[in-house]
Design a protein around this motif. Structure first.
Motif, PDB file in Angstrom:
ATOM      1  N   PHE A   3      -5.934   5.090  -5.891  1.00 43.14           N
ATOM      2  CA  PHE A   3      -5.382   5.723  -7.159  1.00 43.14           C
ATOM      3  C   PHE A   3      -5.417   6.999  -7.292  1.00 43.14           C
ATOM      4  CE2 PHE A   3      -5.593   7.444 -11.897  1.00 43.14           C
ATOM      5  CZ  PHE A   3      -4.572   6.265 -12.142  1.00 43.14           C
ATOM      6  N   GLU A   4      -6.165   7.726  -6.540  1.00 48.40           N
ATOM      7  CA  GLU A   4      -5.616   9.355  -6.589  1.00 48.40           C
ATOM      8  C   GLU A   4      -5.065   9.731  -4.952  1.00 48.40           C
ATOM      9  OE1 GLU A   4      -7.654  11.571  -9.060  1.00 48.40           O
ATOM     10  OE2 GLU A   4      -8.073  10.349  -9.117  1.00 48.40           O
ATOM     11  N   GLU A   5      -4.731   8.960  -4.138  1.00 50.42           N
ATOM     12  CA  GLU A   5      -4.162   8.849  -3.170  1.00 50.42           C
ATOM     13  C   GLU A   5      -1.703   8.712  -4.049  1.00 50.42           C
ATOM     14  OE1 GLU A   5      -2.892   8.298   1.029  1.00 50.42           O
ATOM     15  OE2 GLU A   5      -3.167   5.986   0.172  1.00 50.42           O
ATOM     16  N   CYS A   6      -2.103   7.692  -4.766  1.00 49.73           N
ATOM     17  CA  CYS A   6      -1.050   7.046  -5.928  1.00 49.73           C
ATOM     18  C   CYS A   6      -0.688   8.118  -6.624  1.00 49.73           C
ATOM     19  CB  CYS A   6      -1.003   6.117  -6.101  1.00 49.73           C
ATOM     20  SG  CYS A   6      -0.969   4.490  -4.644  1.00 49.73           S
ATOM     21  N   ARG A   7      -1.895   9.227  -6.880  1.00 51.58           N
ATOM     22  CA  ARG A   7      -1.410  10.304  -8.202  1.00 51.58           C
ATOM     23  C   ARG A   7      -0.861  11.853  -7.560  1.00 51.58           C
ATOM     24  NH1 ARG A   7      -4.878  10.950 -13.318  1.00 51.58           N
ATOM     25  NH2 ARG A   7      -6.331  10.441 -11.923  1.00 51.58           N
ATOM     26  N   ARG A   8      -1.895  11.016  -5.975  1.00 50.33           N
ATOM     27  CA  ARG A   8      -1.044  12.437  -5.490  1.00 50.33           C
ATOM     28  C   ARG A   8       0.513  12.657  -4.736  1.00 50.33           C
ATOM     29  NH1 ARG A   8      -5.880  12.380  -2.812  1.00 50.33           N
ATOM     30  NH2 ARG A   8      -4.753  11.197  -0.763  1.00 50.33           N
ATOM     31  N   CYS A  25       4.991   2.143  -2.774  1.00 56.69           N
ATOM     32  CA  CYS A  25       5.461   2.729  -1.897  1.00 56.69           C
ATOM     33  C   CYS A  25       6.034   4.016  -1.740  1.00 56.69           C
ATOM     34  CB  CYS A  25       5.773   1.454  -1.120  1.00 56.69           C
ATOM     35  SG  CYS A  25       4.820   0.407  -1.541  1.00 56.69           S
ATOM     36  N   LYS A  26       5.476   4.887  -0.997  1.00 57.14           N
ATOM     37  CA  LYS A  26       5.993   5.788  -1.384  1.00 57.14           C
ATOM     38  C   LYS A  26       7.184   5.943  -0.401  1.00 57.14           C
ATOM     39  CE  LYS A  26       5.844  10.071   1.017  1.00 57.14           C
ATOM     40  NZ  LYS A  26       4.906  11.875   2.184  1.00 57.14           N
ATOM     41  N   ASN A  27       7.156   4.881   0.534  1.00 57.10           N
ATOM     42  CA  ASN A  27       9.028   4.950   1.714  1.00 57.10           C
ATOM     43  C   ASN A  27       9.368   3.454   1.047  1.00 57.10           C
ATOM     44  OD1 ASN A  27       7.405   7.083   3.019  1.00 57.10           O
ATOM     45  ND2 ASN A  27       6.142   5.678   4.052  1.00 57.10           N
ATOM     46  N   ILE A  28       9.769   3.299   0.668  1.00 59.87           N
ATOM     47  CA  ILE A  28      10.245   2.139   0.238  1.00 59.87           C
ATOM     48  C   ILE A  28      10.779   1.969  -0.926  1.00 59.87           C
ATOM     49  CG2 ILE A  28      10.358  -0.147   0.541  1.00 59.87           C
ATOM     50  CD1 ILE A  28       8.103  -0.284   2.016  1.00 59.87           C
ATOM     51  N   PRO A  29      11.876   2.198  -1.917  1.00 60.47           N
ATOM     52  CA  PRO A  29      12.997   2.032  -2.941  1.00 60.47           C
ATOM     53  C   PRO A  29      12.828   0.662  -3.922  1.00 60.47           C
ATOM     54  CG  PRO A  29      14.185   2.307  -1.206  1.00 60.47           C
ATOM     55  CD  PRO A  29      13.396   1.836  -0.492  1.00 60.47           C
ATOM     56  N   ARG A  30      11.783   0.694  -4.883  1.00 60.59           N
ATOM     57  CA  ARG A  30      11.601  -0.108  -5.411  1.00 60.59           C
ATOM     58  C   ARG A  30      12.699  -1.288  -5.363  1.00 60.59           C
ATOM     59  NH1 ARG A  30       8.655  -1.294 -10.539  1.00 60.59           N
ATOM     60  NH2 ARG A  30       8.060   1.294 -10.408  1.00 60.59           N
ATOM     61  N   GLU A  31      13.476  -1.238  -5.961  1.00 62.73           N
ATOM     62  CA  GLU A  31      14.111  -3.139  -6.276  1.00 62.73           C
ATOM     63  C   GLU A  31      14.118  -3.642  -4.359  1.00 62.73           C
ATOM     64  OE1 GLU A  31      15.891   0.861  -6.366  1.00 62.73           O
ATOM     65  OE2 GLU A  31      15.646  -0.263  -8.878  1.00 62.73           O
ATOM     66  N   ARG A  32      14.112  -2.944  -3.340  1.00 66.52           N
ATOM     67  CA  ARG A  32      13.658  -3.319  -1.675  1.00 66.52           C
ATOM     68  C   ARG A  32      12.647  -3.585  -1.761  1.00 66.52           C
ATOM     69  NH1 ARG A  32      15.164  -6.363   2.056  1.00 66.52           N
ATOM     70  NH2 ARG A  32      15.057  -5.643   3.822  1.00 66.52           N
ATOM     71  N   PHE A  33      11.238  -2.508  -2.232  1.00 62.54           N
ATOM     72  CA  PHE A  33      10.368  -3.340  -2.135  1.00 62.54           C
ATOM     73  C   PHE A  33      10.397  -4.926  -2.945  1.00 62.54           C
ATOM     74  CE2 PHE A  33       5.806  -4.315  -3.753  1.00 62.54           C
ATOM     75  CZ  PHE A  33       5.464  -4.157  -2.727  1.00 62.54           C
ATOM     76  N   ARG A  34      10.589  -5.135  -4.265  1.00 63.99           N
ATOM     77  CA  ARG A  34      10.830  -6.194  -4.671  1.00 63.99           C
ATOM     78  C   ARG A  34      11.193  -7.487  -4.385  1.00 63.99           C
ATOM     79  NH1 ARG A  34       6.486  -6.374  -6.941  1.00 63.99           N
ATOM     80  NH2 ARG A  34       7.458  -8.706  -7.960  1.00 63.99           N
ATOM     81  N   GLU A  35      12.763  -6.854  -3.499  1.00 65.29           N
ATOM     82  CA  GLU A  35      12.921  -8.136  -2.684  1.00 65.29           C
ATOM     83  C   GLU A  35      12.234  -8.420  -1.575  1.00 65.29           C
ATOM     84  OE1 GLU A  35      16.644  -8.405   0.030  1.00 65.29           O
ATOM     85  OE2 GLU A  35      16.234  -6.649  -1.371  1.00 65.29           O
ATOM     86  N   LEU A  36      11.433  -7.509  -0.891  1.00 69.01           N
ATOM     87  CA  LEU A  36      11.002  -8.052  -0.518  1.00 69.01           C
ATOM     88  C   LEU A  36       9.401  -9.123  -0.769  1.00 69.01           C
ATOM     89  CD1 LEU A  36      10.986  -4.866   2.176  1.00 69.01           C
ATOM     90  CD2 LEU A  36      11.914  -7.346   2.795  1.00 69.01           C
ATOM     91  N   PHE A  74       1.234  -1.539  -0.251  1.00 71.28           N
ATOM     92  CA  PHE A  74       0.218   0.119  -0.560  1.00 71.28           C
ATOM     93  C   PHE A  74       1.037   1.586  -0.380  1.00 71.28           C
ATOM     94  CE2 PHE A  74      -2.776  -3.676   2.000  1.00 71.28           C
ATOM     95  CZ  PHE A  74      -4.064  -2.844   0.940  1.00 71.28           C
ATOM     96  N   ALA A  75      -0.258   2.305  -0.312  1.00 76.04           N
ATOM     97  CA  ALA A  75       1.166   3.749  -1.141  1.00 76.04           C
ATOM     98  C   ALA A  75       2.569   4.000   0.256  1.00 76.04           C
ATOM     99  CB  ALA A  75       0.513   5.096  -1.274  1.00 76.04           C
ATOM    100  N   LEU A  76       1.321   3.787   1.644  1.00 78.19           N
ATOM    101  CA  LEU A  76       2.483   4.342   2.653  1.00 78.19           C
ATOM    102  C   LEU A  76       3.139   3.141   3.825  1.00 78.19           C
ATOM    103  CD1 LEU A  76      -0.485   7.182   4.000  1.00 78.19           C
ATOM    104  CD2 LEU A  76       1.962   7.426   2.735  1.00 78.19           C
ATOM    105  N   GLU A  77       2.702   2.035   3.150  1.00 80.54           N
ATOM    106  CA  GLU A  77       3.928   1.126   3.626  1.00 80.54           C
ATOM    107  C   GLU A  77       4.714   1.200   3.553  1.00 80.54           C
ATOM    108  OE1 GLU A  77       2.537  -2.022   4.430  1.00 80.54           O
ATOM    109  OE2 GLU A  77       1.682  -2.965   2.865  1.00 80.54           O
ATOM    110  N   THR A  78       5.686   1.216   4.706  1.00 81.69           N
ATOM    111  CA  THR A  78       7.216   1.093   5.511  1.00 81.69           C
ATOM    112  C   THR A  78       7.911  -0.338   5.310  1.00 81.69           C
ATOM    113  OG1 THR A  78       6.549   0.718   7.948  1.00 81.69           O
ATOM    114  CG2 THR A  78       6.864   2.898   6.486  1.00 81.69           C
ATOM    115  N   GLU A  79       8.887  -0.881   5.421  1.00 79.51           N
ATOM    116  CA  GLU A  79       9.445  -1.740   5.738  1.00 79.51           C
ATOM    117  C   GLU A  79       9.331  -2.674   7.296  1.00 79.51           C
ATOM    118  OE1 GLU A  79      13.651  -3.141   4.546  1.00 79.51           O
ATOM    119  OE2 GLU A  79      14.069  -1.910   3.845  1.00 79.51           O
ATOM    120  N   GLU A  80       8.784  -1.792   8.327  1.00 76.82           N
ATOM    121  CA  GLU A  80       7.713  -2.203   9.564  1.00 76.82           C
ATOM    122  C   GLU A  80       6.339  -2.997   9.030  1.00 76.82           C
ATOM    123  OE1 GLU A  80       7.401  -0.825  14.571  1.00 76.82           O
ATOM    124  OE2 GLU A  80       7.991   0.955  12.850  1.00 76.82           O
TER     125      GLU A  80
END
Length: 465
Positions: free
Chosen positions: A410-415, A438-449, A373-379
């Motif tokens: 979708f609108e949140e992700c656009r903002r 995800c706003k808070n996780i780089p793409r490469e790291r997210f794909r790893e997780l 989700f848009a505001l996910e973190t690794e935690e």
């Protein structure tokens, strides 16, 4: 004078990934549409499930395939109008020779639907092409950016489609048919929304007309017809869901007796099990208990999606006594902050209690989880992974968040700058390796997780098969 022949098509989607993936059932929405058109007796109607291959026995497919080689095949098939799947589908359309082609469009198959419309119009320029389903209902006129599409049904389709067919046959303006967006000269026009059908009991059972309308009907297994809608509309308000734009948030309920009659008819066909396709089974406790009482003598086992909020001992005892064999709980996240943000209306502790209650009553437990989700973190992702591992599912259904156009998510992700104007949702289905919103996780790291979760789910489901 227009030939009164209608063909309704489920476009290829799963088959674009690999030969072993098929949609081995009569699409329920098209079944309802075909049943209503057939009951009026004015048009010949047929249903083509282009995502079905009678020569293939469907089997389990791993997330690794969907996110890897399967996804590459999917992209390649979409990029190649001469691919065998398109030639096969066009040949099937030509055999039916419709005057009107209706295509079911979901966000995940919208690229397939657009391409099919383009190819079908090229094959027969006189063909009138109308689309319907969740995607046009959520995005409106956007679907008509494909020049081959002549009109779109917005919202519930049965009465709008029959009104469209009558208008076309009689040469009347489409502006007099509520529920349409359509081409009018060089512009796009709308006839406004249509009021929802008040009496769902008046609709024909979708399977009843199947022997006459479904292409290759005899080659489908009996189980292909074991899907039922008992309600339309969901009262809940999840941020990422577009159900309310199709059915509204005001649930409409079939009477328990009407549902019981459909189950009796399916049992008479030799079915042993059915699945309720409702967004959430029973909607509220009083109706859920009344429905269970009515269907308790059907002789069928059944499964359904159930809100965590509805699970208690009384409900599960009634469902088990009525033949419920499996429940799918939409848990989504293992983090209370994320659950609040997506307006899921539940807590992690409620999910744990609900899962334990389902299991205690001897009902098979399937759980939905969604990561990214848009505001996910690794935690928060770790919290979801931990709940996924510990909740005791018999099977896990895992997805990566996809922001569907038309939803608040979708609108949140656009903002947040996570999607741009050229966003093509058909490339970002729930197992797509391109997904990262995800706003808070780089793409490469997210794909790893996400890959760790995918590998766990594949192994877990194999072990618990």
């Amino acid at each position: 004078m227009m030939e009164k022949r209608l063909l309704l098509v489920e476009p290829p989607f799963y088959r674009l990934y690999e030969a072993g993936m098929v949609l081995c059932n009569m699409p329920l929405g098209l079944g309802y549409l075909a049943g209503v058109v057939a009951s009026r007796g004015q048009w010949t109607v047929r249903v083509l499930n282009a995502d079905f291959d009678p020569t293939v026995t469907p089997g389990p497919t791993s997330h690794a395939v969907l996110a890897g080689e399967g996804y590459r095949r999917y992209r390649a098939n979409l990029a190649d109008p001469e691919a065998p799947i398109w030639r096969e589908t066009l040949a099937a359309i030509a055999r039916e020779n419709p005057a009107v082609l209706g295509i079911s469009v979901k966000s995940q198959n919208c690229a397939s639907a657009r391409l099919l419309a383009r190819l079908a119009k090229h094959q027969n320029p006189e063909l009138f092409i109308v689309v319907g389903g969740p995607h046009p209902s959520m995005t409106g006129a956007d679907i008509l950016s494909e020049p081959a599409i002549d009109a779109a049904v917005i919202g519930e389709g049965e009465e709008t489609l029959t009104g469209l067919l009558e208008a076309l046959a009689e040469g009347r303006p489409l502006s007099r048919v509520p529920g349409l967006i359509f081409r009018q000269g060089g512009t796009i026009a709308s006839s406004g929304r249509r009021a929802p059908i008040a009496d769902l009991d008046a609709l024909p059972f979708p399977h009843a007309a199947a022997p006459q309308v479904l292409v290759d009907h005899a080659r489908y297994p009996r189980e292909a017809f074991g899907f039922v809608f008992a309600t339309r509309g969901c009262p809940f308000d999840c941020q990422y869901c577009g159900s309310r734009y199709i059915w509204s948030r005001r649930p409409r309920l079939r009477s328990p007796g009407n549902v019981a009659a459909e189950l009796a008819a399916l049992a008479a066909l030799g079915l042993k099990h059915v699945h309720f396709e409702d967004d959430t089974f029973g909607v509220g406790k009083p109706h859920l208990l009344a429905l269970c009482k009515a269907i308790a003598g059907s002789g069928l086992t059944w499964s359904c999606e159930l809100s965590v909020r509805l699970v208690d001992d009384e409900v599960m005892a009634a469902m088990r006594a009525a033949g419920c064999a499996a429940v799918l709980l939409g848990i989504e996240s293992g983090n209370d902050g994320i659950l609040r943000h997506i307006r899921k209306g539940i807590t992690v502790e409620q999910s744990r209690r609900a899962a334990a209650t389902v299991k205690r009553h001897g009902v098979r437990l399937l759980t939905f989880f969604m990561a990214g989700f848009a505001l996910e973190t690794e935690e928060t992702l770790r919290d979801t992974f931990e709940l996924m591992q510990s909740i005791g599912s018999d099977q896990i259904i895992y997805s990566v968040f996809t922001p569907y156009p038309g939803t608040e998510a979708f609108e949140e992700c656009r903002r947040l700058g996570l999607v741009d104007e050229g966003f093509d949702v058909s490339l970002y289905n729930h197992q797509s390796p391109s997904n990262c919103f995800c706003k808070n996780i780089p793409r490469e790291r997210f794909r790893e997780l996400a890959g760790e979760m995918e590998a766990f789910v594949d192994a877990y489901n194999r072990e618990h098969a």
